[in-house]
Design a protein around this motif. Structure first.
Motif, PDB file in Angstrom:
ATOM      1  N   ARG A 164       0.830  -1.207   0.000  1.00 41.02           N
ATOM      2  CA  ARG A 164       0.000   0.000   0.000  1.00 41.02           C
ATOM      3  C   ARG A 164       0.861   1.253   0.000  1.00 41.02           C
ATOM      4  O   ARG A 164       0.564   2.225  -0.675  1.00 41.02           O
ATOM      5  CB  ARG A 164      -0.956  -0.017   1.200  1.00 41.02           C
ATOM      6  CG  ARG A 164      -2.041  -1.045   1.033  1.00 41.02           C
ATOM      7  CD  ARG A 164      -3.244  -0.873   1.933  1.00 41.02           C
ATOM      8  NE  ARG A 164      -4.162  -1.976   1.661  1.00 41.02           N
ATOM      9  CZ  ARG A 164      -4.215  -3.103   2.358  1.00 41.02           C
ATOM     10  NH1 ARG A 164      -3.435  -3.259   3.413  1.00 41.02           N
ATOM     11  NH2 ARG A 164      -5.050  -4.054   2.024  1.00 41.02           N
ATOM     12  N   GLY A 170      -4.295  -1.192  -3.398  1.00 45.59           N
ATOM     13  CA  GLY A 170      -5.183  -0.137  -2.940  1.00 45.59           C
ATOM     14  C   GLY A 170      -5.630  -0.434  -1.514  1.00 45.59           C
ATOM     15  O   GLY A 170      -5.268  -1.458  -0.929  1.00 45.59           O
ATOM     16  N   ALA A 171      -6.418   0.471  -0.972  1.00 41.41           N
ATOM     17  CA  ALA A 171      -6.985   0.235   0.358  1.00 41.41           C
ATOM     18  C   ALA A 171      -7.909  -0.975   0.291  1.00 41.41           C
ATOM     19  O   ALA A 171      -8.573  -1.201  -0.730  1.00 41.41           O
ATOM     20  CB  ALA A 171      -7.763   1.459   0.813  1.00 41.41           C
ATOM     21  N   GLY A 190      -7.226  -4.443  -2.680  1.00 40.39           N
ATOM     22  CA  GLY A 190      -7.841  -3.180  -3.098  1.00 40.39           C
ATOM     23  C   GLY A 190      -8.806  -3.315  -4.258  1.00 40.39           C
ATOM     24  O   GLY A 190      -9.273  -2.313  -4.804  1.00 40.39           O
TER      25      GLY A 190
END
Length: 196
Positions: A164, A170-171, A190
């Motif tokens: 990340r 991604g989150a 993500g």
């Protein structure tokens, strides 16, 4: 559990990569030229760019299996060269062979001097997640091998914080309690496993 015992229960990377390749090759073969400009779940890549990236991953991770330096700085435009679907299948087989060689999983490899098993896991993750990305982008079906998902669940847990920070993941996307292991894995990288 000591390290030796842990390794005894770990599936060889070569076999896991072979399973991932068997699922990825039909997806790449099924990409039609008219879909090359379509968007993918990876915001930075359309289908053409992601196909180029995945083929480059397969080529460069062969080098890492034999403890040679790799270069991910500027992938060639394999798609423009033609024959890229067939080349992907061929290079993917070479990747499996490289990581099936005795000693490939031992020691460290790459410019970051990471454990070879972790580096091989990164190749496994790219093959699996990006095959899903390409399938989703081109209207194809994709189901990951359960043993691959089990391996990658641990890989993602270890790599996610750094991934990340570097923008590779991604989150995490929230999923429901009824989500399956592969949906949870995609969400942890993500990706929204439900988005069409």
């Amino acid at each position: 559990m000591d390290t030796n015992e842990k390794q005894t229960h770990t599936k060889p990377l070569g076999g896991l990569l072979a399973a991932a390749v068997s699922r990825a090759v039909p997806v790449v073969a099924g990409i039609e030229d008219k879909a090359l400009d379509a968007p993918t779940p990876c915001a930075d890549y359309d289908v053409r760019a992601l196909a180029n990236h995945l083929l480059h991953v397969v080529v460069e991770f062969q080098k890492l299996a034999v403890k040679r330096d790799s270069d991910f700085s500027s992938p060639p435009d394999y798609v423009a060269e033609g024959g890229w679907r067939e080349r992907f299948a061929t290079e993917a087989d070479v990747l499996v062979e490289a990581w099936s060689t005795p000693g490939a999983e031992e020691g460290t490899t790459g410019s970051l001097n990471m454990p070879a098993r972790t580096v091989g896991g990164m190749a496994l993750l790219d093959l699996t997640a990006h095959a899903w990305d390409l399938a989703r982008a081109t209207g194809q079906e994709y189901a990951a091998e359960p043993a691959v998902v089990a391996e990658l669940t641990g890989v993602v847990e270890r790599l996610a914080p750094t991934g990340r920070e570097m923008g590779a993941f991604g989150a995490a996307v929230p999923v429901g309690a009824d989500a399956g292991p592969f949906e949870r894995l995609l969400a942890a990288t993500g990706r929204d496993p439900y988005r069409v």
